[in-house]
Design a protein around this motif. Structure first.
Motif: not given
Length: 578
Positions: A349-350, A356-357, A487-488, A557-560
């Motif tokens: 998790v970032l 939140i990724l 997220q750069k 939370t965005e799931h990648v």
């Protein structure tokens, strides 16, 4: 400790252990690939197989050691298994948590009067609470001449008694890991942790990873029921052990909070896993689920105790990740934080001010020792620390005789081998002639045309072991890099790295950085959270107000999906290097 198990003629030993509900370490679920399900035979058996010859030494074969998955009994007899890897661990460390529980106890008196019902009177005194049919039956048997003690969860009556004694209120928090299950007992009045027991997930005999267990349910008509009953019975049994140890009345256990990955939650509720078995890996349910203990067959708590399984995020991001975010307390933070749960299924998790990724990575069971020749879980005798100076120095868990290598030591070993020039950055073990140190050079041996590095007389690290670690390491690091790129942000932008899970708690930070498993940030900013999933579960067990935070993490939370990332293969190959 050893345990003898009686087997019947014609039985496959591993299958016999499954049927007797004996948890046994068989990471490959009986395929003969891992060579871990070693047992000692005391009677006649089937002829030794090629798989056994590959995994067992001549000495082991002479001593009657066989692989349980490949051996059949030729007659009734006994099988001896190592049972210490399956036992419970108990930690009596006292911890206290903030308590804001929705479980309340109220004492009321019922004065019967014309024109109203008993239920009307109770609802009037308790502000229109919900009373289900079963509780209504219980109320109908109450002595109305005495006061009654009512236990509520939110607006629902969950217990009723004919006395004015307010019981202690206890709760159970459970972290269902793919490999290990932890069960915690807490006092909900004080927030005090009373005890914790951990034990091997009994489903592990059907495979060390979630994919193996998903496949088992697809290939076997009753597979879901088998795995569901195994985990429920084992959890309930261990709850009973804890309550007996502390002489606690089962009727005083009113709440249970459970976390686990998405597969574990589906198996717990008996949900079909077909949608998790194929792209796009969609879960049947993501939301928080509730039920009563009696509907789950949890006998060692109040039958009306509320059982809550925290919500999932995606197909391979479960409620254990949500609970870990509760422990990390992202909501009250303004830093850039990388949370990494290192295990068979790596979750990353970032967290930044922007978003939140999160992603999951199939790290495989190398960190648990499953695909490592002399690998083992972190039990007595496992080498858990190692460094190389003039020669090797190592420690074992509880200072027992070395039996194998656990995940934290595996990372140490590969990192130290790299620093000492025993392997190069590709992970290849160098020709001994290139190693200057005589003691270290003499530890490099060639077996089956491949080099391996000898640690003790009976334990070594092979070239294949190093490759397994590289694959696991690359899976984790690739996930980290993809989230940071999306997220750069750079490594310099990271304020903290939080390491979660038992493995993350014991890993040497410098070794992890040394092989490129985690970004090279200041070690003071790398924080071990321990079992963050379990900690998050305990916090919510004691503090119902955290439900708002839990729902925020689930919904924001965005799931990648890193497998769909256009440069994933390139990223993965790059991170194979040490």
């Amino acid at each position: 400790m050893k345990k003898n198990v009686y087997m019947k003629k014609g039985e496959n030993i591993l299958q016999g252990l499954k049927e007797r509900n004996i948890s046994f370490y068989a990471p490959c679920s009986g395929k003969g690939i891992c060579g871990k399900c070693k047992v000692k035979i005391k009677n006649s058996t089937s002829n030794i197989t090629e798989e056994e010859i590959k995994h067992l030494s001549k000495k082991e074969i002479e001593e009657g050691i066989r692989l349980a998955c490949k051996t059949y009994m030729s007659e009734d007899g006994e099988v001896e298994i190592d049972y210490d890897i399956n036992g419970c661990k108990n930690d009596l460390k006292k911890i206290k948590y903030n308590t804001k529980s929705f479980i309340q106890q109220k004492y009321i008196k019922i004065d019967l009067e014309n024109g109203v019902s008993v239920i009307d009177i109770i609802k009037k005194q308790l502000n229109n609470v919900y009373i289900d049919n079963e509780m209504m039956r219980n109320i109908s048997n109450i002595n109305y001449n005495e006061g009654i003690n009512i236990t509520l969860y939110k607006d629902r009556i969950i217990d009723i008694k004919n006395d004015n004694y307010f019981n202690e209120k206890y709760g159970i928090a459970i972290d269902i890991g793919t490999t290990t299950v932890a069960v915690y007992l807490l006092n909900l009045n004080t927030g005090e942790q009373i005890s914790v027991k951990s034990f091997q997930n009994p489903q592990a005999v059907y495979g060390s990873d979630v994919i193996s267990r998903i496949n088992y349910t697809i290939e076997n008509k009753k597979g879901i029921d088998v795995l569901r009953q195994k985990i429920i019975k084992e959890i309930d049994y261990n709850i009973g052990l804890i309550l007996d140890q502390f002489n606690i009345d089962r009727q005083e256990v009113y709440k249970c909070v459970i976390v686990g990955n998405t597969t574990m939650s589906h198996l717990f509720w008996g949900l079909n896993l077909n949608t998790l078995s194929k792209i796009p890996f969609i879960p049947i349910n993501r939301e928080m689920l509730y039920d009563r203990a009696c509907n789950i067959a949890f006998d060692n708590m109040n039958k009306n105790a509320v059982v809550i399984f925290l919500p999932n995020i995606a197909g391979f991001l479960g409620s254990d990740t949500v609970a870990a975010m509760i422990e990390a307390d992202f909501i009250n933070n303004d830093k850039n934080i990388l949370l990494i749960d290192l295990g068979t299924n790596g979750e990353i998790v970032l967290f930044t001010k922007k978003s939140i990724l999160a992603c999951s990575t199939a790290a495989g069971p190398a960190f648990e020792g499953a695909n490592i020749k002399f690998g083992m879980q972190a039990f007595d005798g496992a080498i858990n620390k190692l460094n190389i100076k003039e020669d090797i120095e190592y420690e074992t868990i509880n200072n027992k005789k070395a039996r194998g290598i656990c995940g934290s030591a595996l990372v140490d070993i590969v990192s130290e081998m790299k620093k000492s020039g025993i392997i190069n950055k590709t992970g290849k073990i160098n020709n001994p002639e290139k190693i200057k140190n005589d003691k270290l050079r003499n530890r490099v041996l060639k077996k089956d045309k491949k080099y391996e590095f000898k640690i003790t007389e009976n334990i070594s690290i092979t070239q294949d072991d190093i490759r397994q670690l590289q694959l696991a390491k690359s899976a984790i690091r690739s996930g980290i890099n993809i989230l940071m790129e999306k997220q750069k942000i750079s490594i310099q932008d990271l304020d903290y790295i939080y390491l979660a899970g038992a493995f993350g708690n014991f890993i040497n930070k410098e070794s992890a950085k040394g092989i490129g498993l985690i970004p090279n940030v200041d070690s003071d900013n790398i924080i071990s959270l321990g079992n963050a999933a379990g900690e998050g579960a305990k916090k919510f067990l004691c503090n119902d107000n955290l439900e708002e935070d839990i729902n925020y993490y689930m919904n924001n939370t965005e799931h990648v999906d890193i497998a769909k990332y256009e440069n994933f293969q390139e990223e993965f190959l790059k991170n194979i290097y040490l």
